[in-house]
Design a protein around this motif. Structure first.
Motif, PDB file in Angstrom:
ATOM      1  N   UNK A 169     -63.063  34.060   9.524  1.00  0.00           N
ATOM      2  CA  UNK A 169     -62.731  33.198  10.662  1.00  0.00           C
ATOM      3  C   UNK A 169     -64.009  32.612  11.210  1.00  0.00           C
ATOM      4  N   UNK A 170     -63.861  31.466  11.872  1.00  0.00           N
ATOM      5  CA  UNK A 170     -65.019  30.798  12.491  1.00  0.00           C
ATOM      6  C   UNK A 170     -65.308  31.377  13.867  1.00  0.00           C
ATOM      7  N   UNK A 222     -56.493  33.424  12.224  1.00  0.00           N
ATOM      8  CA  UNK A 222     -57.368  32.496  12.946  1.00  0.00           C
ATOM      9  C   UNK A 222     -57.037  32.486  14.440  1.00  0.00           C
ATOM     10  N   UNK A 223     -55.758  32.538  14.765  1.00  0.00           N
ATOM     11  CA  UNK A 223     -55.350  32.490  16.167  1.00  0.00           C
ATOM     12  C   UNK A 223     -55.604  33.815  16.870  1.00  0.00           C
ATOM     13  N   UNK A 249     -46.604  39.700  10.912  1.00  0.00           N
ATOM     14  CA  UNK A 249     -47.815  39.210  10.249  1.00  0.00           C
ATOM     15  C   UNK A 249     -49.048  39.991  10.692  1.00  0.00           C
ATOM     16  N   UNK A 250     -49.134  40.310  11.974  1.00  0.00           N
ATOM     17  CA  UNK A 250     -50.277  41.080  12.461  1.00  0.00           C
ATOM     18  C   UNK A 250     -50.291  42.464  11.818  1.00  0.00           C
ATOM     19  N   UNK A 251     -49.115  43.086  11.684  1.00  0.00           N
ATOM     20  CA  UNK A 251     -49.040  44.396  11.027  1.00  0.00           C
ATOM     21  C   UNK A 251     -49.513  44.305   9.583  1.00  0.00           C
ATOM     22  N   UNK A 252     -49.138  43.242   8.893  1.00  0.00           N
ATOM     23  CA  UNK A 252     -49.582  43.057   7.511  1.00  0.00           C
ATOM     24  C   UNK A 252     -51.096  42.861   7.444  1.00  0.00           C
ATOM     25  N   UNK A 253     -51.647  42.161   8.417  1.00  0.00           N
ATOM     26  CA  UNK A 253     -53.098  41.965   8.451  1.00  0.00           C
ATOM     27  C   UNK A 253     -53.813  43.294   8.661  1.00  0.00           C
ATOM     28  N   UNK A 254     -53.251  44.150   9.512  1.00  0.00           N
ATOM     29  CA  UNK A 254     -53.836  45.489   9.690  1.00  0.00           C
ATOM     30  C   UNK A 254     -53.900  46.221   8.349  1.00  0.00           C
ATOM     31  N   UNK A 300     -63.552  42.661  11.864  1.00  0.00           N
ATOM     32  CA  UNK A 300     -63.495  42.569  10.405  1.00  0.00           C
ATOM     33  C   UNK A 300     -63.529  41.109   9.958  1.00  0.00           C
ATOM     34  N   UNK A 301     -62.721  40.267  10.605  1.00  0.00           N
ATOM     35  CA  UNK A 301     -62.649  38.864  10.224  1.00  0.00           C
ATOM     36  C   UNK A 301     -63.990  38.157  10.427  1.00  0.00           C
TER      37      UNK A 301
END
Length: 226
Positions: free
Chosen positions: A225-226, A174-175, A199-204, A218-219
């Motif tokens: 995400x809003x 979200x951030x 965390x960003x690497x995991x999101x990738x 993608x989000x």
């Protein structure tokens, strides 16, 4: 914020002595006895720096370092080889394997502390240089939002894509979508920049993206995400 160090050495006396000295020098130290225990620790923790012996049973330092360098959220961590093998060819092999510094036993603990501080300063400087490249990310995100709305790709009747995100990963996402940089996200979530990078690497990985812009797209496109 206190730097977190991971020490890997199969000799109990070395672990205790080095841990005590580094803690007295202001570092937070986690000490483990072998490479496998270190990898298990790294599954849920991202230290600021790793110190590892080379000659260890089951998994030597070279094999351990190779596994660390293969993982996107860990491969940036500075690694110091701390070993009894001090021959020139051993040092060359260590640097070829990807270590950042090589210190032969017996060593001066003050020299180890100086090496650690130097590597951490270089790491912080490199991170600071990378941050300005994200300064215009908020504008890119705003333009991306407008484009997606115009193209009708954000259909409010379409249920969001369900991803197996942890609560912390969802908060970081979200951030990121809001255009915040890693330092700002770390400050808001009261954690380290290193953890945010993890965390960003995991999101990738979970979204199949390879950049923050792709992650934001993608989000937004999938209602994450809003």
């Amino acid at each position: 914020m206190t730097a977190k160090l991971l020490l890997v050495d199969d000799e109990p006396g070395v672990r205790e002595a080095v841990t005590a000295y580094l803690e007295d020098s202001g570092f937070e130290v986690t000490a483990v006895a072998n490479g496998q225990a270190a990898l298990e620790y790294l599954e849920t923790n991202v230290p600021d720096l790793i110190i590892t012996d080379i000659m260890m049973p089951q998994m030597d330092g070279y094999a351990f370092l190779e596994k660390v360098r293969q993982q996107p959220h860990l491969n940036h961590i500075p690694v110091i080889f701390l070993t009894a093998r001090g021959m020139k060819r051993d040092r060359i092999q260590g640097y070829d394997a990807g270590c950042d510094a090589y210190l032969a036993k017996p060593f001066d603990p003050d020299e180890l502390v100086a090496i650690i501080k130097n590597l951490l300063r270089r790491q912080a400087a490199a991170r600071d240089e990378a941050e300005p490249n994200l300064a215009n990310l908020a504008q890119q995100i705003a333009e991306l939002r407008a484009m997606l709305v115009q193209q009708g790709k954000r259909n409010p009747t379409t249920p969001p894509l369900q991803l197996d995100l942890t609560p912390r990963e969802a908060s970081v996402l979200q951030l990121v979508v809001k255009g915040l940089m890693n330092k700002e996200i770390a400050s808001q979530l009261n954690t380290s920049v290193r953890n945010i990078e993890k965390y960003v690497s995991r999101l990738f990985v979970k979204t199949g993206t390879s950049s923050r812009t792709e992650l934001v797209r993608f989000a937004l496109e999938h209602g994450l995400a809003d």
